[in-house]
Design a protein around this motif. Sequence first.
Motif, PDB file in Angstrom:
ATOM      1  N   LEU A 179      27.582  41.101  35.207  1.00  0.00           N
ATOM      2  CA  LEU A 179      28.504  40.607  36.230  1.00  0.00           C
ATOM      3  C   LEU A 179      28.261  39.126  36.505  1.00  0.00           C
ATOM      4  O   LEU A 179      29.204  38.329  36.626  1.00  0.00           O
ATOM      5  CB  LEU A 179      28.332  41.429  37.520  1.00  0.00           C
ATOM      6  CG  LEU A 179      29.200  41.013  38.710  1.00  0.00           C
ATOM      7  CD1 LEU A 179      30.677  41.095  38.371  1.00  0.00           C
ATOM      8  CD2 LEU A 179      28.879  41.863  39.928  1.00  0.00           C
ATOM      9  N   LEU A 180      27.008  38.765  36.566  1.00  0.00           N
ATOM     10  CA  LEU A 180      26.654  37.372  36.825  1.00  0.00           C
ATOM     11  C   LEU A 180      27.073  36.481  35.664  1.00  0.00           C
ATOM     12  O   LEU A 180      27.485  35.338  35.852  1.00  0.00           O
ATOM     13  CB  LEU A 180      25.147  37.258  37.068  1.00  0.00           C
ATOM     14  CG  LEU A 180      24.623  35.976  37.722  1.00  0.00           C
ATOM     15  CD1 LEU A 180      25.281  35.762  39.084  1.00  0.00           C
ATOM     16  CD2 LEU A 180      23.118  36.049  37.880  1.00  0.00           C
ATOM     17  N   ALA A 181      26.987  37.008  34.424  1.00  0.00           N
ATOM     18  CA  ALA A 181      27.306  36.206  33.235  1.00  0.00           C
ATOM     19  C   ALA A 181      28.787  35.849  33.196  1.00  0.00           C
ATOM     20  O   ALA A 181      29.141  34.724  32.838  1.00  0.00           O
ATOM     21  CB  ALA A 181      26.901  36.964  31.965  1.00  0.00           C
ATOM     22  N   PHE A 182      29.666  36.801  33.534  1.00  0.00           N
ATOM     23  CA  PHE A 182      31.084  36.463  33.395  1.00  0.00           C
ATOM     24  C   PHE A 182      31.680  35.839  34.647  1.00  0.00           C
ATOM     25  O   PHE A 182      32.727  35.202  34.595  1.00  0.00           O
ATOM     26  CB  PHE A 182      31.878  37.685  32.897  1.00  0.00           C
ATOM     27  CG  PHE A 182      32.533  38.525  33.947  1.00  0.00           C
ATOM     28  CD1 PHE A 182      33.806  38.231  34.391  1.00  0.00           C
ATOM     29  CD2 PHE A 182      31.895  39.650  34.476  1.00  0.00           C
ATOM     30  CE1 PHE A 182      34.432  39.031  35.337  1.00  0.00           C
ATOM     31  CE2 PHE A 182      32.511  40.443  35.412  1.00  0.00           C
ATOM     32  CZ  PHE A 182      33.786  40.141  35.859  1.00  0.00           C
ATOM     33  N   THR A 183      31.000  35.946  35.800  1.00  0.00           N
ATOM     34  CA  THR A 183      31.486  35.237  36.995  1.00  0.00           C
ATOM     35  C   THR A 183      30.748  33.918  37.195  1.00  0.00           C
ATOM     36  O   THR A 183      31.259  33.030  37.877  1.00  0.00           O
ATOM     37  CB  THR A 183      31.290  36.084  38.256  1.00  0.00           C
ATOM     38  OG1 THR A 183      29.888  36.342  38.457  1.00  0.00           O
ATOM     39  CG2 THR A 183      32.040  37.402  38.161  1.00  0.00           C
ATOM     40  N   ARG A 184      29.546  33.814  36.611  1.00  0.00           N
ATOM     41  CA  ARG A 184      28.708  32.627  36.804  1.00  0.00           C
ATOM     42  C   ARG A 184      28.508  32.310  38.280  1.00  0.00           C
ATOM     43  O   ARG A 184      28.354  31.158  38.675  1.00  0.00           O
ATOM     44  CB  ARG A 184      29.310  31.417  36.100  1.00  0.00           C
ATOM     45  CG  ARG A 184      29.408  31.536  34.599  1.00  0.00           C
ATOM     46  CD  ARG A 184      28.126  31.101  33.934  1.00  0.00           C
ATOM     47  NE  ARG A 184      28.198  31.238  32.484  1.00  0.00           N
ATOM     48  CZ  ARG A 184      27.403  30.623  31.640  1.00  0.00           C
ATOM     49  NH1 ARG A 184      26.461  29.818  32.108  1.00  0.00           N
ATOM     50  NH2 ARG A 184      27.509  30.806  30.344  1.00  0.00           N
ATOM     51  N   GLY A 185      28.504  33.355  39.117  1.00  0.00           N
ATOM     52  CA  GLY A 185      28.248  33.170  40.539  1.00  0.00           C
ATOM     53  C   GLY A 185      29.406  32.586  41.320  1.00  0.00           C
ATOM     54  O   GLY A 185      29.237  32.164  42.470  1.00  0.00           O
ATOM     55  N   TRP A 186      30.600  32.536  40.722  1.00  0.00           N
ATOM     56  CA  TRP A 186      31.804  32.048  41.434  1.00  0.00           C
ATOM     57  C   TRP A 186      32.097  33.043  42.548  1.00  0.00           C
ATOM     58  O   TRP A 186      32.413  34.206  42.322  1.00  0.00           O
ATOM     59  CB  TRP A 186      32.945  31.959  40.442  1.00  0.00           C
ATOM     60  CG  TRP A 186      34.138  31.171  40.911  1.00  0.00           C
ATOM     61  CD1 TRP A 186      34.499  30.883  42.193  1.00  0.00           C
ATOM     62  CD2 TRP A 186      35.143  30.599  40.061  1.00  0.00           C
ATOM     63  NE1 TRP A 186      35.664  30.167  42.220  1.00  0.00           N
ATOM     64  CE2 TRP A 186      36.090  29.967  40.926  1.00  0.00           C
ATOM     65  CE3 TRP A 186      35.355  30.553  38.700  1.00  0.00           C
ATOM     66  CZ2 TRP A 186      37.221  29.304  40.421  1.00  0.00           C
ATOM     67  CZ3 TRP A 186      36.478  29.888  38.203  1.00  0.00           C
ATOM     68  CH2 TRP A 186      37.392  29.272  39.048  1.00  0.00           C
ATOM     69  N   ALA A 187      32.042  32.599  43.781  1.00  0.00           N
ATOM     70  CA  ALA A 187      31.970  33.495  44.939  1.00  0.00           C
ATOM     71  C   ALA A 187      33.175  34.429  45.051  1.00  0.00           C
ATOM     72  O   ALA A 187      33.021  35.638  45.244  1.00  0.00           O
ATOM     73  CB  ALA A 187      31.815  32.677  46.220  1.00  0.00           C
ATOM     74  N   ALA A 188      34.383  33.880  44.984  1.00  0.00           N
ATOM     75  CA  ALA A 188      35.570  34.723  45.186  1.00  0.00           C
ATOM     76  C   ALA A 188      35.693  35.803  44.119  1.00  0.00           C
ATOM     77  O   ALA A 188      35.907  36.984  44.443  1.00  0.00           O
ATOM     78  CB  ALA A 188      36.826  33.849  45.231  1.00  0.00           C
ATOM     79  N   PRO A 189      35.550  35.487  42.808  1.00  0.00           N
ATOM     80  CA  PRO A 189      35.592  36.558  41.813  1.00  0.00           C
ATOM     81  C   PRO A 189      34.470  37.581  41.984  1.00  0.00           C
ATOM     82  O   PRO A 189      34.674  38.769  41.704  1.00  0.00           O
ATOM     83  CB  PRO A 189      35.452  35.806  40.475  1.00  0.00           C
ATOM     84  CG  PRO A 189      36.001  34.450  40.760  1.00  0.00           C
ATOM     85  CD  PRO A 189      35.581  34.158  42.166  1.00  0.00           C
ATOM     86  N   VAL A 190      33.301  37.141  42.433  1.00  0.00           N
ATOM     87  CA  VAL A 190      32.215  38.096  42.680  1.00  0.00           C
ATOM     88  C   VAL A 190      32.643  39.100  43.747  1.00  0.00           C
ATOM     89  O   VAL A 190      32.455  40.312  43.599  1.00  0.00           O
ATOM     90  CB  VAL A 190      30.928  37.367  43.107  1.00  0.00           C
ATOM     91  CG1 VAL A 190      29.912  38.366  43.667  1.00  0.00           C
ATOM     92  CG2 VAL A 190      30.332  36.605  41.939  1.00  0.00           C
ATOM     93  N   ARG A 191      33.252  38.604  44.812  1.00  0.00           N
ATOM     94  CA  ARG A 191      33.660  39.513  45.893  1.00  0.00           C
ATOM     95  C   ARG A 191      34.803  40.428  45.439  1.00  0.00           C
ATOM     96  O   ARG A 191      34.827  41.622  45.753  1.00  0.00           O
ATOM     97  CB  ARG A 191      34.056  38.695  47.126  1.00  0.00           C
ATOM     98  CG  ARG A 191      34.293  39.536  48.373  1.00  0.00           C
ATOM     99  CD  ARG A 191      34.356  38.661  49.612  1.00  0.00           C
ATOM    100  NE  ARG A 191      33.075  38.052  49.911  1.00  0.00           N
ATOM    101  CZ  ARG A 191      32.082  38.641  50.575  1.00  0.00           C
ATOM    102  NH1 ARG A 191      32.240  39.898  51.008  1.00  0.00           N
ATOM    103  NH2 ARG A 191      30.961  38.009  50.814  1.00  0.00           N
ATOM    104  N   LEU A 192      35.731  39.879  44.668  1.00  0.00           N
ATOM    105  CA  LEU A 192      36.816  40.710  44.142  1.00  0.00           C
ATOM    106  C   LEU A 192      36.276  41.787  43.205  1.00  0.00           C
ATOM    107  O   LEU A 192      36.739  42.929  43.229  1.00  0.00           O
ATOM    108  CB  LEU A 192      37.838  39.841  43.414  1.00  0.00           C
ATOM    109  CG  LEU A 192      38.732  38.959  44.305  1.00  0.00           C
ATOM    110  CD1 LEU A 192      39.523  37.970  43.453  1.00  0.00           C
ATOM    111  CD2 LEU A 192      39.673  39.816  45.136  1.00  0.00           C
TER     112      LEU A 192
END
Length: 835
Positions: A179-192
Amino acid sequence: MPPPRLSVTVQPRDDLYAVLDSVVARNVPGRVLISAAAGTGKTVLVADWLGRTAADPEVAWVALGPDDNDADRLQRTLTGVWERSNTIAGPVVVVLDDAHEIRDDIALGVLSEFVESAPVNSTVVVACRSTPELQFARYALEGTLTWIGWEELALDGVAVAAIVAEYGHSLDDSDLAALLAFTRGWAAPVRLAAIRLGAYEEPRAAIADMTCYPQQVSEYVVEATLGELPEYLVRFIESTSIVEFFDTDLAEQLDEANVDRVVRDRERFGVPVVRCSSDTTAVRYGWHPLIRAHAGAVVRRRDPERVVRLHRIAARWFLDARAPLVALEHLIAVGDEQAIEEFVLHHGPTVVFDGNSEALWDLLGTRYGDLPGVRHLRALAAVEQNYPDAARAYLGTRDSRRGADRLAPATTVFAAALAVEIAVISGAKMPKEVLPEFEASGGTGSVDLDCYVALQHSAARMFLGDLGASERLLRRALTLGELGAHPRLVLRSLSRLSVLSGVRGDLATMNVRAVRALEYAVAQELTDRIDAFQSAAAVCMDTYVRAEQLADDSPVHALSLASPRRARPDGTSVPVSGGHAEVAFALLQARRYPRPTIAEADTVGHAMIGLLGRGPQAGLSNAFVTLAMAVLLDAGRTNTAAQLIEKTSAVFGEIPDVVVARAMVELHVGRTGTAGELLGSVRDLTLHPALAVRAWLLDAVVANRERRSADAAVSLTRALELAEPNRIVSPFLDCAGDAAEMLVAIPPGGEHTHEFVLHVRAKLLDANAGRNPGLTRTEKVVLAELATGKQLREIARGLHVSLNTVRTHTRNLYRKLEASSRAEAVDEAMRRGLL
């Protein structure tokens, strides 16, 4: 206005809070630029910090919007902020949120003047999706600017796990990493993504689905990011989205946009980018995985022909950059079966030599796994693993599809080269029928494949006895190496040249070439390859026959002590170094001291018998037989010696090496007459120099023991003449007692030099100190009689001397051999090779 109220649970960012606190604490006007894409947490960061900071500043939060492009309206708003701030003695923080909304030039001037006129006690925080054209570069040079971008805002694993837990889910370490690899910690996509986990029974399935189709969690923020970009930058992102990383050269081939301008504007517009360093010092760039996925999906849907063209460009570029697997990924994305067939034949060998066979099979999958040429690659991978049975099976299967006619000649000569290498490593008969196929080949169009073909054509010529042609072909392989052939193939060319010199009997050149090959292996980090081990073995053998010693810190010595083995799929294992190198290393270890131990001798015997059972080659493997025999007899391992002779005879027949080995055993047990007959049948033949030296020297020993001094001198002289060009000394050490006695009495004359005789004598003293205790001729005769078990009186009668004389000789023997009984004396004499 006050900071906005946050509607989500905030993950504390103590590191960034500390940065912001330090700006407020300075007694200078502070400027903070927080520039990043939508949904990265700019507003959340500042609002949460203001609620936590110990500085307790006065806060003015200005939420900018499209209406603020009215310069007069903006002027009134900002003037009011400064008027209120000037009445405050303590720290003041002014937040200009969504500053990217200001696009009017006059309004930007107002904003710039406001930031420029900040009083000493103030900190201006500019939060935006794209950086407005203010004086930020000058503030940075003055040291009054703090810049926070998307990398700093990115959430770490702990924060991502906490957001997931907030929605009632939990992830194991691997799923969290994905999850961290494909979002790279981008906050909004992480929450989605955390919200969407609820729609799946298994978290892993959810992560896999979102990784394959990330638009479901990224569409809003990515469209917001790309929607604000100029057309040329969007086009550039789309073009380069087909590759994971790009440098300037690749980017310019994929898109004609000015890369320097793109990189500058990418930063200004806050497009998340990932940087990585290549093998050189250059920096490569890649778009954030979500940006890349979204842009790629858009261009595939809108302009599929453009996507095909871009993949072809990328494939050519990665092939030129010697990244064939990446190139194959692009060819597979295009789905051009003809191009993939050509890749398999022309570039597949490179992938195998790189050690990436499994990745290649995974990429080809079942769709392309049965293309013509793939079985050749599988056979090549099998021989690289020293597994000839598997290679033979792959080569013997039929292709399920017929390849293009234009590739047929290359496929044919590739198969011929594989057949030769299978024969080399398995000890099978060299297939003469492939020679016309080599001769008919005019080149395949692949440097690596042409080099491999030249190497195997050379091997066929070498083992069929055409050493001149073999040398020419190896030089051709080296020339192809200069044109860019794989370092693995260059190393093999250098190593095979060394082997060829050894087969010719030119041991000095063998050593020089082997050292060069090892230097290349070290420079290319290929010391774990079988060719490096074989080159080390060649150095070992030259060192062995010259009776020298390798330094303990020698890289060759380090390789000789390594004994890794490779497991085969059938449950067996083979030495990574190869059978010949395993024997050479064992021989050298056994001769590091004057007399080998039982364990060292057994290691030599097992290695030699293993070689004969796995893949012996006439002209190469047989050269080790008499060397191994000397060690076994020196350690008293006569049973193993007998097994070795019979095994060698069964494999090669009664070749000269076997005959000389039998003579060595006969001499060892005291049957000089039989040994002489055996040696007489081969000594006048054209033999390998090391074998010829041993045969003539043993013949001299037989004559000396039979008191035929003149014959002994002739044979010894011939042995010295043959030994001197290559400084061959080891056979003399293997017959230390007899050799020392004969060298003292050798008359002048012959083609050998007096210097070489002195050299051999010195080696006998240095390497065999204590081995020959200086027995007289008569003492040797008495010693031989003692070994028969005869009584002293019987020995005296047979020698026509008195009993007291025999007793005197016996006492001297005990003293010189440091023995206290007949049994100890005989045992010690056997161990020293005196019997």
